[in-house]
Write an enzyme that holds these catalytic residues in place. Structure first.
Site, short mmCIF file in Angstrom:
data_model
loop_
_atom_site.label_atom_id
_atom_site.label_comp_id
_atom_site.label_asym_id
_atom_site.label_seq_id
_atom_site.Cartn_x
_atom_site.Cartn_y
_atom_site.Cartn_z
N HIS A 42 -6.22 -7.15 -0.94
CA HIS A 42 -6.40 -5.71 -1.15
C HIS A 42 -5.57 -5.23 -2.34
CE1 HIS A 42 -7.12 -6.45 3.19
NE2 HIS A 42 -8.11 -5.60 3.01
N HIS A 80 0.81 -1.22 0.00
CA HIS A 80 0.00 0.00 0.00
C HIS A 80 0.85 1.27 0.00
CE1 HIS A 80 -3.72 -2.12 0.39
NE2 HIS A 80 -3.39 -2.68 1.52
#
Ligand SMILES: NCCCCCC(=O)NO
Ligand SMILES: [Zn+2]
Length: 343
Positions: free
Chosen positions: A197, A159
């Site tokens: 994710h 991320h």
């Protein structure tokens, strides 16, 4: 397969994660890495090696110098301001506001982050550097002839943008490994992110480049973190047009469906003809994962590993997410064992 592991991961020991309006025990906890390590040893996957120390230069090939400097000092800044708890970003430049770097630590935390679940305390920077060294050591092993290596990274990284932390990530370990391959003369590198994710940081870092292909299979961002990136119409920009691929799935997706996206990804990788492959390995696609909604089983990770091996590429695995701590060791090591032919 060799595993790279650093005990310094345990310097990342925050006690809080903002979730549902509460400060809970973080999902991204030290026992995740220890459980995977135990399974590596239990299965005699291969040698377990400590990371070599690469310094900040390879990290700065991906992250901005000011962001790295901020991470190094932000906890001390926070403490110097007399803040009673762990450092948590709480204010960001919303629409119509200015993206300029303030002096105040609250403003600086917001400037260099995109989410509030990722607390910082003493040792976070040290652990993040160690995690990047773990990835760089795995990359060096593969560059020196190993077919594959497992970078047991903690904290995770996919991320993290060039100058943003969030989603439990600070330095983008997969991107740092990929850039190291490029800096060592590997002309093309593919990064395949199989975490539940979207790898928003990885996408953003290489979005306008055609020398690193970025692909991510993940839960629909309309429904889950990171919410604001990871849609299928994001295909790259400028020179990078066509070199980013997002494959999005709904709740309750089983391996039988998810693997169709994996097949699409593998075909795209084969087309791209990379010289090396980095797998951002999250196992929060697991059916029992507490924060995700896919339905992969532990055996599916064996199948996943087998499929990845068929790409025939020098491969670095960087550990990303996965929060069912009881199952994370079996699930992560199943990928490596599948890669090595276990059925
Ligand atoms: N509510 C915050 C969720 C952060 C997701 C972390 C993760 O597993 N990323 O791969
Ligand atoms: Zn994840």
């Amino acid at each position: 397969m060799k595993t790279i592991f650093s005990p310094l991961h345990s310097r990342r020991h925050v006690k809080t994660e903002l979730d549902g309006g509460l400060l809970i025990e973080p999902h991204e906890k030290p026992s995740r890495a220890e459980t995977i390590l135990a399974r590596v040893k239990d299965q005699a996957l291969g040698e377990v090696l400590p990371p070599e120390e690469f310094g900040l230069e390879p990290i700065k090939r991906v992250h901005t110098a000011d962001y790295v400097a901020f991470l190094e000092t932000c906890w001390d800044e926070w403490v110097a301001e007399g803040k009673p708890g762990e450092a948590i970003p709480a204010v960001w430049a919303g629409r119509g506001m200015r993206h300029r770097l303030p002096k105040d630590i609250d403003g600086r935390l917001g400037y260099y982050s995109f989410a509030a679940e990722t607390s910082i305390s003493d040792g976070t920077f040290e652990a993040a550097c160690a995690s990047a060294n773990v990835a760089l050591t795995a990359q060096r092993l593969v560059a020196n002839g190993e077919r594959a290596a497992f970078a047991l990274c903690r904290p995770p990284g996919h991320h993290a943008h060039a100058d943003l932390f969030g989603g439990y990530c600070f330095f983008n370990n997969a991107a740092i490994a990929a850039q190291a391959f490029r800096d060592q003369g590997y002309g093309r590198v593919a990064i395949l992110d199989v975490d539940f994710h979207h790898g928003n940081g990885t996408q953003a870092i290489f979005y306008n480049r055609n020398d690193v292909l970025t692909i991510s299979l993940h839960g629909d961002p309309d429904l889950v973190f990171p919410h604001f990136l990871g849609f299928e119409d994001e295909t790259g920009e400028a020179d990078g047009e066509g070199y980013n691929l997002n494959i999005v799935y709904p709740p309750n997706t089983p391996y039988s469906i998810w693997s169709q996206g994996l097949e699409t990804a593998c075909q795209r990788i084969a087309e791209f003809k990379p010289d090396a492959l980095v797998i951002a390995l999250g196992v929060d696609t697991f059916e029992e994962d507490p924060i995700s909604f896919f339905k992969l089983t532990s055996d599916d990770y064996l199948t996943l590993g087998q499929r990845l091996e068929q790409l025939g590429l020098p491969t670095v695995f960087t550990m990303e997410g996965g929060y069912d701590v009881d199952a994370i060791g079996v699930n992560a090591v199943n990928v490596m064992q599948g890669f090595e032919g276990k059925t």
